[in-house]
Scaffold this motif. Structure first.
Motif, PDB file in Angstrom:
ATOM      1  N   UNK A 174       0.831  -1.204   0.000  1.00  0.00           N
ATOM      2  CA  UNK A 174       0.000   0.000   0.000  1.00  0.00           C
ATOM      3  C   UNK A 174       0.867   1.256   0.000  1.00  0.00           C
ATOM      4  N   UNK A 175       0.235   2.382  -0.289  1.00  0.00           N
ATOM      5  CA  UNK A 175       0.936   3.664  -0.248  1.00  0.00           C
ATOM      6  C   UNK A 175       1.462   3.950   1.157  1.00  0.00           C
ATOM      7  N   UNK A 176       0.671   3.580   2.150  1.00  0.00           N
ATOM      8  CA  UNK A 176       1.068   3.808   3.549  1.00  0.00           C
ATOM      9  C   UNK A 176       2.289   2.968   3.900  1.00  0.00           C
ATOM     10  N   UNK A 177       2.304   1.727   3.424  1.00  0.00           N
ATOM     11  CA  UNK A 177       3.434   0.833   3.704  1.00  0.00           C
ATOM     12  C   UNK A 177       4.704   1.336   3.011  1.00  0.00           C
ATOM     13  N   UNK A 178       4.548   1.811   1.771  1.00  0.00           N
ATOM     14  CA  UNK A 178       5.692   2.343   1.037  1.00  0.00           C
ATOM     15  C   UNK A 178       6.267   3.567   1.739  1.00  0.00           C
TER      16      UNK A 178
END
Length: 298
Positions: A174-178
């Motif tokens: 996800x964008x958050x994980x990245x």
């Protein structure tokens, strides 16, 4: 004095002090010493120690007082690159245009050389703190700077980010994980360079808050730029092979948002950083350094 002269002067100060903080090793450990020195003297822009020295200077600090911390940052950054290049990590054969440490000394020596540089960073900072015990205000600032550096390079920073990056290989994260990966793997140590320099220079709470946002922006922009350059950079200029992210099936800003959107994100982050610096006098060098980072590769 123009930017290039100031930049080169700070770079030369750092490089002239790097070896002086290494421990003297027994001849039986000569290979370890040689491996540490090989990567430490392999070149590079010395962005992190220069950021520390420049921020310290802007906040009213003394360069000589901050030099052990600047060198410690470079030791830690160099150790991370040695380990990064290992077959179990990014498996890169070249770094800064030269064979990676493990290609010269073998994997075992490369691991130990990285460990040696990390521990040497801790040794030099502890040694420096001990020799300033009589100056309470200075010692407090040094302890705060030391905590900043070692937290950022530890499990809640760079090492944690590296682990998350490895576990994300072959997955669509996800964008958050990245952002978590980028904030810890790369940005944490850049933020620590600025925040440690601010602590050493005696920055107040408001200034520290603004410098923290400034460093967060440039750290994230730095990693996004690396993502872009891994796709369309110049191998000769970068000193390493391209396509590592694709080879390891990593989710990156360009893979999620595209090249052009990623470039726009870098520009937006740098613009916000300029606006922060515009609030203060004496930030010409930091602004020029910011432009140098902005122009890196595109």
């Amino acid at each position: 004095m123009n930017f290039e002269t100031q930049y080169n002067q700070k770079k030369e100060w750092v490089e002239s002090n790097l070896e002086s903080f290494l421990p003297t090793l027994d001849v039986k450990s000569q290979t370890l010493y040689d491996a540490m020195l090989y990567s430490l003297n392999a070149g590079g822009k010395r962005i992190r120690p220069i950021l520390l020295l420049a921020t310290n200077e802007f906040c009213g600090g003394d360069t000589e007082n901050a030099m052990p911390f600047a060198c410690a940052i470079e030791y830690i950054h160099t150790y991370s690159l040695i380990h990064d290049d290992l077959p179990a990590m990014d498996d890169d054969d070249y770094r800064r245009g030269k064979p990676s440490n493990h290609k010269i000394y073998g994997e075992a020596a490369a691991i130990l050389a990285g460990d040696g540089l990390l521990n040497s960073a801790m040794e030099m900072i502890c040694h420096d703190i001990y020799h300033h015990m009589g100056d309470f205000k200075n010692i407090k600032n040094k302890i705060l700077a030391a905590r900043e550096i070692f937290t950022a390079s530890g499990c809640k920073g760079m090492i944690g980010g590296q682990m998350a990056d490895i576990e994300a290989e072959g997955k669509r994260v996800s964008k958050e994980h990245l952002e978590y990966i980028h904030m810890n793997k790369t940005t944490a140590l850049i933020m620590a360079s600025v925040r440690a320099g601010a602590f050493l220079g005696g920055a107040g709470e408001a200034l520290l808050k603004n410098l923290t946002l400034f460093s967060k922006n440039i750290g994230l922009a730095f990693q996004i730029t690396d993502d872009i350059l891994d796709i369309c950079g110049d191998e000769k200029l970068l000193g390493k092979s391209l396509g590592s992210d694709i080879k390891h099936e990593k989710t990156t800003y360009p893979s999620l948002y595209g090249i052009e959107a990623s470039k726009e994100k870098v520009k937006a982050l740098h613009e916000e950083s300029y606006q922060i610096l515009d609030r203060y006098e004496g930030t010409d060098f930091l602004k020029a350094l910011l432009k140098r980072l902005m122009d890196r590769g595109f």
